[in-house]
Enzyme design. Structure first.
Site, PDB file in Angstrom:
ATOM      1  N   ARG A 199       6.091  -5.866  -9.797  1.00  0.00           N
ATOM      2  CA  ARG A 199       4.950  -5.298 -10.509  1.00  0.00           C
ATOM      3  C   ARG A 199       5.406  -4.456 -11.709  1.00  0.00           C
ATOM      4  NH1 ARG A 199      -0.493  -6.073  -9.192  1.00  0.00           N
ATOM      5  NH2 ARG A 199      -0.524  -7.690  -7.594  1.00  0.00           N
TER       6      ARG A 199
ATOM      7  N   HIS B 285      -7.749  -3.293  -0.213  1.00  0.00           N
ATOM      8  CA  HIS B 285      -8.361  -4.067  -1.297  1.00  0.00           C
ATOM      9  C   HIS B 285      -7.806  -5.487  -1.377  1.00  0.00           C
ATOM     10  CE1 HIS B 285     -10.796  -4.329  -4.868  1.00  0.00           C
ATOM     11  NE2 HIS B 285      -9.776  -4.587  -5.664  1.00  0.00           N
ATOM     12  N   TRP B 286      -6.566  -5.676  -0.952  1.00  0.00           N
ATOM     13  CA  TRP B 286      -5.921  -6.989  -1.051  1.00  0.00           C
ATOM     14  C   TRP B 286      -6.113  -7.773   0.245  1.00  0.00           C
ATOM     15  CZ3 TRP B 286      -0.607  -5.193  -3.447  1.00  0.00           C
ATOM     16  CH2 TRP B 286      -0.816  -4.863  -4.800  1.00  0.00           C
TER      17      TRP B 286
END
Length: 284
Positions: free
Chosen positions: A185, A264-265
């Site tokens: 990331r 959230h994932w």
């Protein structure tokens, strides 16, 4: 036996509407388009690559980098970003000679899918929305959410520590936050021009001038008749679970599936459950 797919082996590019568009494609069958969310270093590959082998068994699976993300160029931001991205996805469908497709959208990608369904309902057969923006409105939580605060902190000062702080708000199980994930990331987020594009995109999302004349998507929810599956992590700290309920109340053709011990994932933390539930929905 699961087929191994690689980044370069599935990647395709074309100039569409004056901008280079990059996408990944694998499998045969009815088309399924997967749209990723926003965030530093995000792309279609980073968002859905681990789900691709499962979906490619049943569908012609298409994973675009949305405008300004991954390897896709950023067109002039002359309108609200979700609307712009929806129009660009429609152009990609035209390029691929796909009249309509099933869609799965994660977070901001969910908002783009829903905008496309509002603009061109004939292009979206059904849509599975994972922790989606646009149609959701917080009832109990603060705004901006903790996840958005950590995201904006990183964009202002893109350090490794702040990247980890943001990722911690994405997942319930922090054991998933490996050095490999953070390194990937950071590498993607710090590539030339990425931070500037992210700031421009969020600027277009919140610019009141660009939003003028574009009613909030949730106020149009009652007109979106596309069959919809809402997928939500109960422990989401980016778009908290209470956001799901207004969309679940307003959309005419909708069902809601929540996942405990999940942030959230959803496609990462509850991978096999997500694949099972969304495949069942898309093959009805």
């Amino acid at each position: 036996m699961t087929t191994e797919y690689t980044y370069e082996g599935t990647r395709k590019t074309a100039e569409i509407g004056g901008v280079v568009v990059s996408w990944h494609e694998a499998g045969e069958g009815d088309p399924l388009v997967l749209l990723h969310g926003s965030g530093p270093g995000v792309s279609a590959w980073s968002n859905f690559r681990h789900n691709l082998p499962v979906f490619a068994k049943r569908f012609r699976t298409i994973m675009p980098d949305m405008p300004g993300f991954g390897a896709s160029g950023l067109p002039e931001l002359d309108e609200f970003y979700a609307t712009l991205a929806a129009r660009r996805i429609a152009l990609l469908l035209d390029h691929l000679q796909i009249e309509s497709a099933a869609f799965t959208g994660n977070s901001m990608g969910g908002a783009v899918v829903a905008e496309l369904a509002a603009l061109h309902p004939e292009r979206v057969k059904q849509m599975a929305l994972i922790g989606s923006g646009g149609l959701s409105v917080g009832v109990f939580g603060t705004d901006p959410s903790e996840g958005f605060l950590r995201l904006f902190e990183f964009l202002d000062d893109p350090t490794r520590e702040r990247m980890i702080g943001w990722i911690k708000t994405m997942v319930y199980d922090h054991r998933l936050i490996t050095d490999e994930l953070v390194d990937e990331r950071m590498r993607n987020a710090l590539a030339d021009g990425v931070i500037a594009r992210m700031k421009a995109i969020f600027g277009a999302m919140f610019n009141p001038t660009l939003r003028k004349g574009v009613p909030p998507l949730w106020t149009r929810a009652g007109t979106i008749k596309t069959p919809t599956l809402l997928l939500w992590g109960r422990d989401d700290r980016m778009l908290p679970y209470d956001h799901a309920h207004l969309a679940n109340r307003l959309l005419p053709e909708v069902e809601l599936h929540s996942f405990s011990r999940c942030g959230h994932w959803v496609q990462v933390e509850r991978k096999s459950d997500f694949e099972r539930v969304s495949t069942e929905f898309h093959t009805r």
